[in-house]
Design an enzyme around this catalytic site. Structure first.
Site, PDB file in Angstrom:
ATOM      1  N   GLY A  26       0.800  -1.215   0.000  1.00 18.67           N
ATOM      2  CA  GLY A  26       0.000   0.000   0.000  1.00 18.67           C
ATOM      3  C   GLY A  26       0.830   1.262   0.000  1.00 18.67           C
ATOM      4  O   GLY A  26       0.395   2.299  -0.500  1.00 18.67           O
ATOM      5  N   MET A  27       2.052   1.176   0.545  1.00 15.20           N
ATOM      6  CA  MET A  27       2.885   2.369   0.634  1.00 15.20           C
ATOM      7  C   MET A  27       4.110   2.322  -0.264  1.00 15.20           C
ATOM      8  O   MET A  27       4.651   3.375  -0.611  1.00 15.20           O
ATOM      9  CB  MET A  27       3.346   2.578   2.087  1.00 15.20           C
ATOM     10  CG  MET A  27       2.241   2.960   3.043  1.00 15.20           C
ATOM     11  SD  MET A  27       2.884   3.376   4.695  1.00 15.20           S
ATOM     12  CE  MET A  27       3.445   1.772   5.262  1.00 15.20           C
ATOM     13  N   VAL A  30       8.522  -3.090  -3.664  1.00 14.08           N
ATOM     14  CA  VAL A  30       9.681  -3.796  -3.141  1.00 14.08           C
ATOM     15  C   VAL A  30      10.495  -4.366  -4.292  1.00 14.08           C
ATOM     16  O   VAL A  30       9.955  -5.018  -5.197  1.00 14.08           O
ATOM     17  CB  VAL A  30       9.262  -4.937  -2.189  1.00 14.08           C
ATOM     18  CG1 VAL A  30      10.487  -5.505  -1.480  1.00 14.08           C
ATOM     19  CG2 VAL A  30       8.251  -4.436  -1.172  1.00 14.08           C
ATOM     20  N   LYS A  45      12.939  -0.936  -0.722  1.00 14.88           N
ATOM     21  CA  LYS A  45      11.543  -0.515  -0.786  1.00 14.88           C
ATOM     22  C   LYS A  45      11.477   0.962  -1.152  1.00 14.88           C
ATOM     23  O   LYS A  45      12.133   1.806  -0.517  1.00 14.88           O
ATOM     24  CB  LYS A  45      10.839  -0.764   0.550  1.00 14.88           C
ATOM     25  CG  LYS A  45      10.826  -2.244   0.943  1.00 14.88           C
ATOM     26  CD  LYS A  45       9.863  -2.517   2.073  1.00 14.88           C
ATOM     27  CE  LYS A  45       9.762  -4.015   2.341  1.00 14.88           C
ATOM     28  NZ  LYS A  45       8.717  -4.331   3.332  1.00 14.88           N
ATOM     29  N   ASP A 138       1.007  -0.903  11.738  1.00 15.39           N
ATOM     30  CA  ASP A 138       0.581  -1.610  10.530  1.00 15.39           C
ATOM     31  C   ASP A 138       0.938  -3.090  10.636  1.00 15.39           C
ATOM     32  O   ASP A 138       1.523  -3.673   9.721  1.00 15.39           O
ATOM     33  CB  ASP A 138       1.237  -0.981   9.291  1.00 15.39           C
ATOM     34  CG  ASP A 138       0.538  -1.381   7.989  1.00 15.39           C
ATOM     35  OD1 ASP A 138       1.171  -1.247   6.929  1.00 15.39           O
ATOM     36  OD2 ASP A 138      -0.625  -1.852   8.046  1.00 15.39           O
TER      37      ASP A 138
END
Length: 886
Positions: A26-27, A30, A45, A138
């Site tokens: 979601g952010m 990778v 990432k 998270d």
């Protein structure tokens, strides 16, 4: 090779060689890469472009450093982070294996023993991080990697770094932090500062899914899942899988409780419950969705549902916030709100010290802490007030605290303990403080460390480490007022009597003046914010944090942060929200007589100013005081005021003198002064002729010195083993003070009786401040003078009464009878209530008693109420024309 891979490799040339994409979250995306320096495979990432644009490189990289020092066998470490060609990236080890997400998707359900074992390992990692002030935010199967069957928690603190760096603009990206299935109710309700219980909830969701095959709440959309989290209880694990032991099911049920207070307080407690076959947790019956109509009637609704209503409402706001916003942040209106403080939780001028802040707003603007009198102990403590709540909560372990300051990421709270003479640092959510020997003036850097100056060195200390490290030297001493981004420089105030703003250059180690004012702070808009000395108006000065130079004219803002002479009390949230203190109608104090009935008579001929300690002569005709004219916040000088002849005489002229006392047998005044920048007890003739003479060094900082009535000894209040204690000093015989009463309690305001046989003082030995008497100098039994909370004792001139300030805010008189071997309190009488604006400090006595029984106080001119805390939203845009959301 794709265009993105080509750009990445060009940007990271010489450091990493990117091979292929491994996945996308979601952010971040990778990639598998080669670490060219260390010859190893790594997972690189890269933040999604829309998120990177909102967060900003410098701020994200500063925030992510918080997690770099986490070292735990079940935490995937952070190797590196950086910015290259617009890419924001961070680097972690490449783990050969699979994620817990892939394992669950493949096997659907795991064995009970294996699921519990992995949960306990993850709990250990979370508990370690929580104890170091880091909340994951998270926790989900995608962020748990499996290496040889052992779980490794990844992306630790990344969500925190993104939230702290991006502030309120994250909603503009259309991205949300946290996966709906594993979000705690408080996260679903848009709480931007969840505590450890939030991670416990997410972990309970993971264990639930490992055992059942589905998370506790499912739905057709994110909004549907959020609604269920807020309004429904999941089915019990033991109802869906009979082989799950009852105690495991009970542990999961408690971990999934809707209110954080009903869950395990720590991840370690959750882990222990999974091993405890006797553990049981009684849950309420499965509940229906919230009936808002019924909930508006508190008498018909449980406290649990009342607490859940704001969450349900916030869930709607969260769903809306996930949509891109079409409104420019600069259009947000400026709002000013006075924070209502209930009785017993007031913030008043007497809670302040010149030049230090007594309140702070959290980086995300969701809560504030402030210094408040404690009616139970007569001392001060810090209170935490969430802005979505109506009352504040005392923070344990902050007794006698001052100068509270949040770390830049909001995970730590630091403060100065006036009793210990040290800096305390604890997790922002509460905990046991770590202690650091440091001066009053210190600040957090964006690297998660505390910076301060000591003996010509700029020191840096990171919570959890043993000793501070030197980052450079400084020519001349000064107090740190802020740390520039990346540690490029340090803003300083050289001395309290100097209204110049200095900057220390970390490269050249030079110090130079960059402006005139006090309390300078740096904002990411590229401005210094400080207060103008003469009137405490806030000033915004354009400033280049790289060249360390001002770049434009200063702008006067519309906010007056010193309206009550409180020294310019202000602090900022990350988004530029301003918190400041204001109140009363005057900016200076005047001396005032108050008789036993409470009737006040101002000494109107005497110019008002700032008083820091005062003492009447034996005849009561003169008073010496630490004084500076007007509303100045400097320590001032020692002045002698002839009350009969209406004349005044300066005795010192260095601007650094305070806390005077009359010598009982010689024409001398003792006071706390400075010698080579160190605090000393000194004397000066009452004529003002000649230079001050040093008596004794006070290496632990400013203290009080009280003479015995024959003038042969001094009683000194200074820091002992760990707290403020009473020391004895005999001039001409001792080189240093010797302990007289050095215990684990705080002792203050020692004063000998007229015959010299007894000493009265205040102590918190009972758990709250009370006044006691002990034989002097031999010590021995302790006699209670007060019984309902008191501080600041003073003898009447004839020795028949002991006066003190009660915890109820009244002046009390205890009639006493004593000789060399006995001490009896014959009666106690309440005299008058201490009026608003009277200058009090529970750490020491700032008033005196005249021979005719009247009391001499300093009082804020025109004070009509306590000091208010004012919160200003979107202040930065109004003051600077720029937004911090860049």
């Amino acid at each position: 090779m794709s265009d993105v891979l080509t750009r990445l490799n060009d940007a990271l040339e010489g450091r990493y060689r990117v091979e292929s994409q491994l996945g996308e979250g979601g952010m971040a995306t990778v990639y598998l890469a080669d670490d060219l320096k260390h010859e190893r495979k790594v997972a690189l990432k890269v933040l999604k472009p829309e998120l990177a644009a909102v967060v900003g490189g410098e701020r994200f990289l500063g925030e992510i450093k918080t997690t770099a020092n986490l070292q735990h066998p079940h935490i995937l470490p952070l190797f590196d982070s950086g910015e290259a060609d617009g890419f924001l990236f961070y680097v972690m080890p490449y783990v050969e294996g699979e994620t817990l997400r892939a394992r669950i998707d493949r096997d659907k359900q795991l064995g009970v023993e294996e699921a519990v074992r992995m949960t306990k390992s993850i709990s250990s990692a979370l508990d370690y991080a929580h104890r170091h002030g880091v909340i994951h935010r998270d926790v989900k199967p995608e962020n748990v990697l499996l290496h040889d069957g052992e779980p490794l928690v990844a992306d630790f603190g990344i969500a925190l770094a993104v939230t702290a760096a991006g502030g309120g603009r994250l909603t503009e990206t259309g991205l949300s932090l946290g996966t709906p299935y594993y979000m705690s109710p408080e996260q679903a309700a848009a709480d931007r500062d969840p505590g450890p219980q939030s991670d416990v909830y997410s972990l309970a969701c993971i264990l639930y899914e490992m055992l059942i095959g589905d998370p506790p709440h499912t739905g057709s959309s994110a909004q549907a899942v959020l609604a269920k989290i807020l309004t429904e209880k999941p089915r019990a694990v033991t109802d869906l899988r009979e082989t799950v032991p009852p105690h495991v099911g009970s542990a999961i049920a408690r971990g999934l409780e809707r209110l954080p207070a009903d869950r395990f307080s720590t991840a370690a407690a959750f882990s222990e419950a999974l091993d405890d076959v006797a553990f049981a947790h009684v849950t309420a019956a499965e509940t229906a969705p919230v009936d808002v109509t019924e909930a508006t009637n508190p008498t018909a609704t449980s406290r649990r549902w009342i607490a859940a209503i704001p969450w349900a409402i916030a869930a709607v706001a969260t769903a809306v916030a996930l949509l891109p916003s079409g409104r420019d942040a600069s259009e947000a209106p400026v709002t000013r709100v006075a924070i209502h403080l209930p009785e017993g939780q007031e913030f008043s001028k007497s809670a302040m010290f010149a030049g230090t802040r007594a309140s702070a707003v959290s980086p995300d603007g969701s809560e504030l802490v402030y210094r408040s009198p404690d009616p139970a102990t007569g001392s001060y403590r810090l209170l935490r007030r969430r802005l979505d709540e109506l009352e504040a909560t005392p923070i344990q372990g902050t007794e006698s605290a001052m100068a509270p300051k949040y770390s830049r990421d909001g995970t730590w709270l630091a403060f100065r303990s006036n009793d210990r003479g040290q800096i305390g640092v604890m997790p922002a959510g509460g905990g046991t403080p770590e202690w650091l020997e440091a001066p009053i003036r210190f600040e957090w850097g964006d690297d998660g460390a505390i910076y301060y100056e000591s003996d010509g060195a700029i020191l840096r200390w990171t919570p959890g480490t043993a000793d501070p490290e030197s980052v450079g030297t400084v020519d001349g001493r000064g107090g740190v007022t802020d740390v520039l981004p990346g540690g490029r420089g340090v803003l300083m105030a050289r001395a309290v009597a100097d209204a110049s703003i200095y900057v220390w250059d970390a490269d050249s180690e030079e110090v130079r003046v960059v402006g005139e004012g006090r309390g300078a702070r740096y904002l990411d808009t590229g401005h210094l914010i400080y207060r103008r000395s003469e009137d405490d108006v806030l000033i915004a000065q354009p400033f280049d944090a790289e060249t360390l130079e001002t770049t434009g004219p200063a702008v006067t803002t519309s906010d007056l942060v010193g309206a009550s002479g409180n020294g310019g009390e202000f602090s900022f949230a990350v988004d530029g929200t301003l918190l400041y203190a204001s109140g009363g109608t005057g900016g200076a104090e005047q001396l005032v007589w108050i008789d036993r009935t409470g009737r006040a008579e101002p000494i109107e001929w005497l110019e008002s100013g700032s008083f820091d300690g005062l003492a009447l002569s034996a005849s009561g005709d003169s008073v010496v005081a630490g004084w500076s004219p007007g509303s100045s916040t400097s320590d001032g000088d020692i002045w002698l005021f002839d009350l009969q002849g209406r004349a005044r005489l300066p005795l010192t002229r260095d601007g650094l003198s305070t806390r005077p006392q009359w010598h009982p047998t010689e024409p001398l005044i003792s006071f706390v002064g400075r010698l080579d920048d160190d605090p000393w007890l000194m004397t000066i003739p009452t004529t003002g002729a000649g230079a001050p003479s040093p008596l004794v060094a006070l290496p632990t900082g400013p203290a009080d010195g009280w003479w015995t009535r024959d003038g042969t000894e001094l009683l000194v209040r200074a820091r002992g083993v760990s707290v403020r204690s009473i020391f004895r000093f005999i001039p001409g015989q001792d080189s240093v003070p010797s302990p007289w009463l050095d215990r684990e309690f705080n002792e203050r305001s020692p004063e000998p009786s007229p015959d010299g046989n007894w000493l009265v003082y205040s102590s918190d030995q009972s758990g709250r401040s009370e006044v006691y008497a002990q034989p002097y100098p031999d010590g021995g039994r302790v006699e209670s003078v007060s019984i309902e909370g008191a501080s600041q004792p003073a003898w009447s001139r004839d020795g028949t009464e002991v006066f003190y300030i009660g915890s109820d805010g009244w002046m009390w008189a205890a009639a006493v009878a004593y000789d060399a071997s006995s001490f009896v309190v014959e009666s106690r009488e309440r005299l008058f209530e201490i009026s608003t604006g009277v200058h009090l400090d529970t750490q020491r006595r700032l008033w005196d008693v005249a021979p005719d029984g009247r009391f001499l106080f300093s009082r804020l001119e025109g004070a009509v109420g306590g000091v208010q805390l004012i919160l200003v939203r979107n202040w930065v845009q109004e003051a600077t024309g720029e937004s911090l959301d860049r």
